[in-house]
Design a protein around this motif. Sequence first.
Motif, PDB file in Angstrom:
ATOM      1  N   PRO A  81       0.818  -1.217   0.000  1.00  0.00           N
ATOM      2  CA  PRO A  81       0.000   0.000   0.000  1.00  0.00           C
ATOM      3  C   PRO A  81       0.850   1.265   0.000  1.00  0.00           C
ATOM      4  O   PRO A  81       1.953   1.280   0.553  1.00  0.00           O
ATOM      5  N   THR A  82       0.346   2.279  -0.630  1.00  0.00           N
ATOM      6  CA  THR A  82       1.033   3.574  -0.607  1.00  0.00           C
ATOM      7  C   THR A  82       0.531   4.439   0.547  1.00  0.00           C
ATOM      8  O   THR A  82       1.102   5.491   0.832  1.00  0.00           O
ATOM      9  N   LYS A  83      -0.540   3.970   1.186  1.00  0.00           N
ATOM     10  CA  LYS A  83      -1.096   4.690   2.331  1.00  0.00           C
ATOM     11  C   LYS A  83      -1.762   3.682   3.263  1.00  0.00           C
ATOM     12  O   LYS A  83      -2.492   2.801   2.813  1.00  0.00           O
ATOM     13  N   VAL A  84      -1.471   3.799   4.574  1.00  0.00           N
ATOM     14  CA  VAL A  84      -2.090   2.940   5.585  1.00  0.00           C
ATOM     15  C   VAL A  84      -2.937   3.818   6.499  1.00  0.00           C
ATOM     16  O   VAL A  84      -2.434   4.792   7.069  1.00  0.00           O
ATOM     17  N   ASP A  85      -4.210   3.487   6.606  1.00  0.00           N
ATOM     18  CA  ASP A  85      -5.137   4.272   7.422  1.00  0.00           C
ATOM     19  C   ASP A  85      -5.592   3.434   8.611  1.00  0.00           C
ATOM     20  O   ASP A  85      -6.323   2.455   8.464  1.00  0.00           O
ATOM     21  N   PHE A  86      -5.137   3.786   9.834  1.00  0.00           N
ATOM     22  CA  PHE A  86      -5.483   3.027  11.027  1.00  0.00           C
ATOM     23  C   PHE A  86      -6.988   3.031  11.294  1.00  0.00           C
ATOM     24  O   PHE A  86      -7.556   2.040  11.755  1.00  0.00           O
ATOM     25  N   TYR A  87      -7.617   4.154  11.005  1.00  0.00           N
ATOM     26  CA  TYR A  87      -9.055   4.265  11.272  1.00  0.00           C
ATOM     27  C   TYR A  87      -9.828   3.216  10.480  1.00  0.00           C
ATOM     28  O   TYR A  87     -10.759   2.594  10.994  1.00  0.00           O
ATOM     29  N   SER A  88      -9.437   3.001   9.215  1.00  0.00           N
ATOM     30  CA  SER A  88     -10.143   2.017   8.398  1.00  0.00           C
ATOM     31  C   SER A  88      -9.947   0.605   8.952  1.00  0.00           C
ATOM     32  O   SER A  88     -10.876  -0.207   8.957  1.00  0.00           O
ATOM     33  N   ILE A  89      -8.749   0.295   9.444  1.00  0.00           N
ATOM     34  CA  ILE A  89      -8.470  -1.036   9.992  1.00  0.00           C
ATOM     35  C   ILE A  89      -9.263  -1.264  11.272  1.00  0.00           C
ATOM     36  O   ILE A  89      -9.920  -2.300  11.439  1.00  0.00           O
ATOM     37  N   VAL A  90      -9.204  -0.292  12.190  1.00  0.00           N
ATOM     38  CA  VAL A  90      -9.954  -0.414  13.445  1.00  0.00           C
ATOM     39  C   VAL A  90     -11.441  -0.579  13.167  1.00  0.00           C
ATOM     40  O   VAL A  90     -12.126  -1.402  13.783  1.00  0.00           O
ATOM     41  N   THR A  91     -11.942   0.184  12.197  1.00  0.00           N
ATOM     42  CA  THR A  91     -13.369   0.175  11.898  1.00  0.00           C
ATOM     43  C   THR A  91     -13.834  -1.156  11.334  1.00  0.00           C
ATOM     44  O   THR A  91     -14.822  -1.725  11.802  1.00  0.00           O
ATOM     45  N   ILE A  92     -13.131  -1.679  10.325  1.00  0.00           N
ATOM     46  CA  ILE A  92     -13.638  -2.908   9.693  1.00  0.00           C
ATOM     47  C   ILE A  92     -13.360  -4.142  10.553  1.00  0.00           C
ATOM     48  O   ILE A  92     -14.141  -5.097  10.537  1.00  0.00           O
ATOM     49  N   VAL A  93     -12.255  -4.136  11.326  1.00  0.00           N
ATOM     50  CA  VAL A  93     -12.028  -5.243  12.259  1.00  0.00           C
ATOM     51  C   VAL A  93     -13.102  -5.211  13.350  1.00  0.00           C
ATOM     52  O   VAL A  93     -13.691  -6.238  13.687  1.00  0.00           O
ATOM     53  N   GLY A  94     -13.361  -4.016  13.880  1.00  0.00           N
ATOM     54  CA  GLY A  94     -14.401  -3.882  14.904  1.00  0.00           C
ATOM     55  C   GLY A  94     -15.771  -4.236  14.370  1.00  0.00           C
ATOM     56  O   GLY A  94     -16.595  -4.823  15.078  1.00  0.00           O
ATOM     57  N   GLY A  95     -16.024  -3.901  13.100  1.00  0.00           N
ATOM     58  CA  GLY A  95     -17.319  -4.196  12.506  1.00  0.00           C
ATOM     59  C   GLY A  95     -17.504  -5.657  12.153  1.00  0.00           C
ATOM     60  O   GLY A  95     -18.630  -6.121  11.951  1.00  0.00           O
ATOM     61  N   THR A  96     -16.394  -6.428  12.072  1.00  0.00           N
ATOM     62  CA  THR A  96     -16.479  -7.843  11.705  1.00  0.00           C
ATOM     63  C   THR A  96     -16.389  -8.760  12.909  1.00  0.00           C
ATOM     64  O   THR A  96     -17.118  -9.752  12.993  1.00  0.00           O
TER      65      THR A  96
END
Length: 409
Positions: free
Chosen positions: A190-205
């Motif tokens: 990846p050229t960009k890593v967004d922690f918010y997206s990871i926390v959100t989709i892991v938390g949502g799953t």
Amino acid sequence: MTNKPSKNDLPKIDQASRSPWSIAMGAAFLMAMAAVGPGFLTQTATFTGQMGANFGFAILICIIFDVIVQMNIWRIIVVSGQKAQTLANEIFPGLGYVLSFLVAVGGLFFNIGNVGGAGLGLNVLFGISPENGAVIAGLLAIIVFVVKNALTVMDRTVQVLAVVKVAILIYIIVVMAVPYQQAVQHTFLPTKVDFYSIVTIVGGTVGGYISFSGGHRLLEGGLTGKKNIKYVNAGALTGIGVASVIRVMLFLAGLAVVVTGTKLDPTNPAASIFKYAAGNFGYKFFGILLFAAGMTSVLGSTFTSTSFLDYAVGKNKNFYQNYHKILVIGFIVISTVVFYLIGSPAKVLVFVGAANGFILPISLAILLLASRNHKLMGDYHHPKWLTYTGWLVVIFMAYASIETLLGLF
């Protein structure tokens, strides 16, 4: 003294009519359908629109974390033969009540988003405001809890719609020019890593009540002890596999739309994907799907979250039985009122995933501590690879959650 129920106190599903494999698959699809709700759809579409192919990296991390989290939690619950809140209270008196509170609060966050998702579905179908749609959805959910047969009809309807949803996603991927090379490249580099997206989709799953839903279902089916680990593995991996396949397909479909230069509607990004690729039919169908997914998630979140509160009332079963319906109705009413006042369903659906991502490292850490307690686990030795990777997930999710919080200010 803690209120520790015996294994014989756990409700059992008729073993004569259901095989262990059937129970494991039931737990798998319970977990998968709990995960693939309106938040799942909206979060995936939102981040695909914002990050493009780089979101593939977040999905890859999510799938790896999902496997680690579910394999740990399901194993520990089933081998011990006790629910998560009971294990927590055995580790440290009062910790079970803390876990129950966290899961209930996380479930309330989920429910606010689920009611909003159902309202958003009605908005697509009939043009009414998402807020008024949420009120209608909340009333329908209360009716379903009163009229029990309606729950079975709803479950079967959503299963059929889920199959059609997958079929439409396959259609979108086939007819659209999906940039597979770009998707694969940015998933691993990846050229960009967004922690918010990871926390959100892991938390949502696997955040909040979802991480416990499958394990607790196995207990209710009578599957306990080391001898049933193979069913734990099969159920956990199947549930994660189903949810992951749907997420990857939605990501590819969204990416195919985004690379054309089309901007997804921020008020309902997932619907935009279906509308662009399948026209008005796809848009209206997605409305039905979003409403059904929202309704089912409202029911599942409410039932599972409030069931954690049975531990809080201890052995006073008469109190719990007499007031459980009031508790359930109150849970739905509060969720609906909060959403009605907040509005912005798409933003709420993304936020609730992040909120439950904050809870995940705490709940997983509690279960990992339980796995080292011989009084609870007997002669079972939890695999070292699950223990080490489990603590890595705890550390990463705690760090990512803190980074996300700091980024909000």
